[in-house]
Design a protein around this motif. Sequence first.
Motif, PDB file in Angstrom:
ATOM      1  N   GLU A   1     -19.105 -24.690 -20.128  1.00 32.72           N
ATOM      2  CA  GLU A   1     -17.901 -24.124 -19.519  1.00 32.72           C
ATOM      3  C   GLU A   1     -18.287 -23.658 -18.120  1.00 32.72           C
ATOM      4  O   GLU A   1     -18.763 -22.536 -17.932  1.00 32.72           O
ATOM      5  CB  GLU A   1     -17.360 -22.964 -20.355  1.00 32.72           C
ATOM      6  CG  GLU A   1     -16.134 -22.279 -19.763  1.00 32.72           C
ATOM      7  CD  GLU A   1     -15.033 -23.253 -19.365  1.00 32.72           C
ATOM      8  OE1 GLU A   1     -14.962 -23.570 -18.152  1.00 32.72           O
ATOM      9  OE2 GLU A   1     -14.271 -23.694 -20.235  1.00 32.72           O
TER      10      GLU A   1
ATOM     11  N   SER B   1     -22.346 -20.822 -20.538  1.00 38.57           N
ATOM     12  CA  SER B   1     -21.188 -20.166 -19.922  1.00 38.57           C
ATOM     13  C   SER B   1     -21.631 -18.933 -19.159  1.00 38.57           C
ATOM     14  O   SER B   1     -22.766 -18.458 -19.298  1.00 38.57           O
ATOM     15  CB  SER B   1     -20.156 -19.763 -20.983  1.00 38.57           C
ATOM     16  OG  SER B   1     -20.614 -18.641 -21.724  1.00 38.57           O
TER      17      SER B   1
ATOM     18  N   ASN C   1     -12.135 -22.306 -26.439  1.00 41.18           N
ATOM     19  CA  ASN C   1     -13.568 -22.584 -26.496  1.00 41.18           C
ATOM     20  C   ASN C   1     -14.201 -22.068 -27.784  1.00 41.18           C
ATOM     21  O   ASN C   1     -15.075 -22.718 -28.364  1.00 41.18           O
ATOM     22  CB  ASN C   1     -14.266 -21.989 -25.272  1.00 41.18           C
ATOM     23  CG  ASN C   1     -14.022 -22.808 -24.016  1.00 41.18           C
ATOM     24  OD1 ASN C   1     -13.595 -23.957 -24.084  1.00 41.18           O
ATOM     25  ND2 ASN C   1     -14.276 -22.222 -22.856  1.00 41.18           N
TER      26      ASN C   1
ATOM     27  N   THR D   1     -15.931 -28.437 -21.137  1.00 40.78           N
ATOM     28  CA  THR D   1     -14.686 -27.918 -21.707  1.00 40.78           C
ATOM     29  C   THR D   1     -13.608 -27.705 -20.656  1.00 40.78           C
ATOM     30  O   THR D   1     -12.422 -27.710 -20.976  1.00 40.78           O
ATOM     31  CB  THR D   1     -14.933 -26.601 -22.463  1.00 40.78           C
ATOM     32  OG1 THR D   1     -15.675 -25.710 -21.629  1.00 40.78           O
ATOM     33  CG2 THR D   1     -15.707 -26.859 -23.740  1.00 40.78           C
TER      34      THR D   1
END
Length: 396
Positions: free
Chosen positions: A8, A40, A20, A106
Amino acid sequence: MTTIRVLEANVSGNKHSMFNASFLKMLSIMPHRGELVFYSEETHKQCIQSFLEKDGDNTIEKINFSKINIVDKGRFYLPFKILFEIWNVSKIFFKFRKDDYLLILTSISQASNFAIKIIKMFFPNTKMIFVIHGELEFLKKHAEQPFMLKMWGWFLKYSFKVKTDNKTFYLVLGDVIKNNMKRYNIVDLNKVLTIDHPCLYNGKTKSIDNSSSVLKIGAIGVASEQKKSQFIFDIGDKIIEKNKSDIQVEIIGKILPNVYKYLRPGVIYSKENIMLDQQTFDNKIADLDFSLFFYDNTYYELCASGAFFDALNHEIPMLGLKNDFFEYYFQKYGSMGYLFNTVDELITFLMSYNKSNDNKYNSFIDNMRMAKKKLAIDNLVISFEAKLLQNELLGK
């Protein structure tokens, strides 16, 4: 078995966190996967972990979390945001270039999307999936479309023209979106995988209360012109005109600047205009009798609605305009509310509505409960993993 690396690189904090978290939960229970790694920004990781902890099932223990740095705020943040996105993807390309892994993005900015596909040409053995959310709508030309959206549409259009190898795919959230893509000749549909929008349906059940004298309806999520959110104030006007104190209408979410000019009395909304914390957001949705949607095919022909699944999760029947996305799910699982051709029809219905006389309301909730079972992650994972195996994106 194939390692799955989920990146991400686009958002921080609570943005996209429900999707997510749900997507990671689905990947975590795939039988034919290797290690599962999620990259992330730190606060986004914390939001994901919070969702998964509430869901239980020890999902967090099945995921390795790795922190990355991103830029998504500041006065002149955009060029740096794009550079950081490209850098974060490129690092994975280089570091694991000799490994068998599947990289899933994503979400990614459109300019970065274009550049990453160019870079990907030098890593033909890397298996890769771009998850597509609402950005396909940028490809359609709208008279009122802001310059920035037109620019993103340009980048996206030409990113699809970049020739990709047989190990690069796209993932869209619903068969209905893939079917609608045929109208625009966007990309080779053999390169497009589909999955219904995953959601952590957390056992919420709607308690039916016909004793309340107030009908509570609300628009869920960020309010914007693209979502036609301004029409909620037409309902507010009619409530004032008809002195309908038995109807309460609210915006449950942040309001974008392009809606400011429409703000009027008759509608409840947050004067602070900040993102709601998840608990407040959930509580406000759970208190509704109907969820309210003004989406039409102008902007929701190629876009899934996260708010639709928020309403489904809380079992809140829907009032909305007819569009391909809603009609697809209503036809597949049964009506989950009332759909109208125009806003005027919706308002006319509301002004004369009496919940105690509605013999369809309970059936809407029954259909939503059935849909939640069919769309449960345990079911979605079966078809999604089969598609990954079929396209040799996973190895047994």
